[in-house]
Scaffold this motif. Structure first.
Motif, PDB file in Angstrom:
ATOM      1  N   LEU A 321       0.818  -1.220   0.000  1.00  0.00           N
ATOM      2  CA  LEU A 321       0.000   0.000   0.000  1.00  0.00           C
ATOM      3  C   LEU A 321       0.850   1.267   0.000  1.00  0.00           C
ATOM      4  O   LEU A 321       0.878   2.011  -0.981  1.00  0.00           O
ATOM      5  N   ASP A 322       1.555   1.527   1.104  1.00  0.00           N
ATOM      6  CA  ASP A 322       2.250   2.804   1.282  1.00  0.00           C
ATOM      7  C   ASP A 322       3.436   2.943   0.336  1.00  0.00           C
ATOM      8  O   ASP A 322       4.344   2.096   0.315  1.00  0.00           O
ATOM      9  N   ASP A 323       3.421   4.021  -0.446  1.00  0.00           N
ATOM     10  CA  ASP A 323       4.497   4.382  -1.384  1.00  0.00           C
ATOM     11  C   ASP A 323       4.631   3.407  -2.551  1.00  0.00           C
ATOM     12  O   ASP A 323       5.565   3.526  -3.347  1.00  0.00           O
ATOM     13  N   THR A 324       3.721   2.446  -2.638  1.00  0.00           N
ATOM     14  CA  THR A 324       3.678   1.518  -3.775  1.00  0.00           C
ATOM     15  C   THR A 324       2.394   1.720  -4.550  1.00  0.00           C
ATOM     16  O   THR A 324       2.414   1.980  -5.753  1.00  0.00           O
ATOM     17  N   LEU A 325       1.275   1.600  -3.854  1.00  0.00           N
ATOM     18  CA  LEU A 325      -0.030   1.857  -4.454  1.00  0.00           C
ATOM     19  C   LEU A 325      -0.430   3.328  -4.296  1.00  0.00           C
ATOM     20  O   LEU A 325      -1.037   3.912  -5.195  1.00  0.00           O
ATOM     21  N   GLY A 329      -0.448  10.527  -0.809  1.00  0.00           N
ATOM     22  CA  GLY A 329      -1.900  10.626  -0.747  1.00  0.00           C
ATOM     23  C   GLY A 329      -2.629  10.331  -2.041  1.00  0.00           C
ATOM     24  O   GLY A 329      -3.860  10.316  -2.066  1.00  0.00           O
ATOM     25  N   PHE A 330      -1.890  10.084  -3.120  1.00  0.00           N
ATOM     26  CA  PHE A 330      -2.518   9.839  -4.419  1.00  0.00           C
ATOM     27  C   PHE A 330      -2.110   8.472  -4.966  1.00  0.00           C
ATOM     28  O   PHE A 330      -1.015   7.987  -4.707  1.00  0.00           O
ATOM     29  N   ALA A 331      -3.007   7.882  -5.770  1.00  0.00           N
ATOM     30  CA  ALA A 331      -2.713   6.598  -6.404  1.00  0.00           C
ATOM     31  C   ALA A 331      -1.536   6.750  -7.364  1.00  0.00           C
ATOM     32  O   ALA A 331      -1.415   7.751  -8.062  1.00  0.00           O
ATOM     33  N   VAL A 332      -0.656   5.740  -7.388  1.00  0.00           N
ATOM     34  CA  VAL A 332       0.464   5.724  -8.327  1.00  0.00           C
ATOM     35  C   VAL A 332      -0.060   5.212  -9.672  1.00  0.00           C
ATOM     36  O   VAL A 332      -0.488   4.054  -9.773  1.00  0.00           O
ATOM     37  N   ALA A 337      -2.374   1.011 -13.275  1.00  0.00           N
ATOM     38  CA  ALA A 337      -2.529   0.491 -14.632  1.00  0.00           C
ATOM     39  C   ALA A 337      -2.186  -0.991 -14.683  1.00  0.00           C
ATOM     40  O   ALA A 337      -2.887  -1.786 -15.322  1.00  0.00           O
ATOM     41  N   PHE A 338      -1.110  -1.373 -14.006  1.00  0.00           N
ATOM     42  CA  PHE A 338      -0.716  -2.774 -14.008  1.00  0.00           C
ATOM     43  C   PHE A 338      -1.756  -3.644 -13.302  1.00  0.00           C
ATOM     44  O   PHE A 338      -2.057  -4.765 -13.743  1.00  0.00           O
ATOM     45  N   LEU A 339      -2.316  -3.142 -12.213  1.00  0.00           N
ATOM     46  CA  LEU A 339      -3.320  -3.919 -11.490  1.00  0.00           C
ATOM     47  C   LEU A 339      -4.568  -4.127 -12.342  1.00  0.00           C
ATOM     48  O   LEU A 339      -5.126  -5.233 -12.396  1.00  0.00           O
TER      49      LEU A 339
END
Length: 425
Positions: A321-325, A329-332, A337-339
């Protein structure tokens, strides 16, 4: 016609093939296929890909290609190389498919600069062509191959001796006047009624290996529009095509070449709302077209995209989740896109995290729907994330110690966030 138009791009690993793919991949009207004779980037790009076809010089090509068209029930073919287009133009009707801009006479004229210049010899915008070195009185001049493209094999020569040396080493050379001014490309579209629906000039400001990497959209002047219409009147076009102009010593536009195929940097037109490959599909469906350009897009920049092959069969994606997804505070975007790509491929998506706060609220704050995930696993301190994974999983996490721990425990791919882009089609 209610069924989707089944479109084949061949060969499908080139830059202009990439543009056709991007232009058509989300169309409701299209089912997209790619094929190539060599193992290239196309297999990463096209979900429905066929490789290992013979080259057009192979005696078996016609039979193999015809069988592929039948097996895939192909309606339309985009040929992405001038020589391939010229070759298929004389065979497409017999093979039972519509070849985009595949009128045989037009393809032959566009493929050979000598034929192009001969057809338009009476036009003021045709460069002077010399029949021999002895005919040249004003140096320098240009020697280039009759069947060249993308500036390949073009040589500026300053003396008769130099010209003769270059002529010896050039296949089917032609001698033309030197044009020292600016160069532009004009992207065009002609419909089944031979109407010139679109003509859009653009610059070639930075070129790498014949590919325009920086292009600025220009206004269509009466002079350029007149050239486009004269070409359209004399050469039977149906679909996207383009021509290139270069200014002479007096600043007058002169013709370099015409091509009946899609150009890679036609993406500049698409960025401004003119999707030329999709217009070809709509014209195939016998729909009358109107161009609706956006005045707010004037410049495109391109770079090299890299894709990698993940040689691992998996059924589940575990993502941190944190700093990956979510980052700041915003979606990466590339993770998301990969998900979604994985979800469309039938993979399960599991969120695995050491997040200290309410996971559902954190996702909601980032506008990520909790329904994206098959499972949400909150891991306690001291617990390994690997304990929740299977040998048919992949793991995405920005934190190196987490990836190292999983890699030591399970023989599965562990990806940092920056790696994800390599696997997005």
């Amino acid at each position: 016609m209610n069924k989707k138009v089944r479109v084949l791009v061949f060969p499908c690993g080139s830059e202009n093939a990439a543009e056709i793919h991007q232009a058509l991949r989300y169309s409701l009207h299209v089912e997209l296929f790619g094929a190539s004779s060599v193992d290239d980037h196309g297999r990463f790009r096209f979900e429905r890909y066929t490789g290992g076809l013979p080259k057009i010089s192979d005696p078996q090509f016609d039979a193999v290609f015809s069988r592929l068209l039948t097996d895939l029930d192909i309606d339309m073919v985009f040929a992405t190389h001038d020589t391939v287009l010229d070759y298929l133009a004389t065979r497409a009707q017999q093979m039972g498919v519509a070849l985009v801009n595949g009128a045989p006479e037009s393809a032959a004229i566009a493929r050979r600069k000598s034929e192009t210049y001969r057809l338009f010899a009476d036009s003021t915008w045709t460069p002077r062509v010399f029949s021999s070195v002895e005919e040249v009185s004003d140096w320098p001049i240009i020697v280039k191959p009759d069947l060249g493209q993308g500036g390949q094999g073009v040589t500026l020569v300053h003396t008769p001796q130099q010209a003769r040396e270059v002529l010896k080493n050039t296949d089917h050379p032609i001698l033309v006047e030197y044009l020292p001014g600016d160069e532009i490309t004009v992207d065009c579209f002609s419909d089944r009624k031979r109407r010139l629906v679109w003509a859009g000039p653009r610059t070639r400001e930075r070129v790498r290996a014949g590919i325009t990497m920086r292009s600025r959209l220009l206004k269509l002047t009466p002079e350029i529009d007149g050239i486009a219409r004269e070409i359209n009147n004399r050469v039977r076009m149906r679909g996207p095509w383009f021509f290139q102009l270069k200014a002479d010593r007096n600043g007058q536009w002169k013709l370099l070449e015409i091509s009946c195929r899609v150009a890679g940097t036609m993406v500049a037109q698409r960025a401004a709302g003119i999707n030329l490959p999709l217009m070809a599909v709509q014209d195939f469906l016998e729909r009358d077209l109107i161009a609706l350009p956006s005045p707010h897009v004037t410049l495109v920049e391109r770079n090299i995209a890299t894709r990698a092959s993940l040689d691992f069969e998996y059924d589940t994606v575990f993502v941190d989740l944190d700093d990956t997804l979510i980052l700041n505070g915003f979606a990466v975007p590339q993770t998301m896109a990969f998900l979604y790509q994985s979800l469309a491929a039938g993979k399960k998506i599991n969120l695995i995290t050491r997040h200290k706060f309410d996971v559902a609220q954190t996702l909601a704050n980032a506008r990520i729907d909790i329904g994206l995930f098959d499972r949400i696993i909150v891991v306690a301190d001291g617990e390994s994330k690997a304990d929740h994974m299977t040998p048919t999983s992949i793991f995405i996490d920005n934190h190196f110690p987490e990836r190292m721990d999983v890699a030591k425990r399970l023989p599965i791919p562990v990806l940092d966030v920056d790696m994800v882009e390599f696997f997005i089609r």
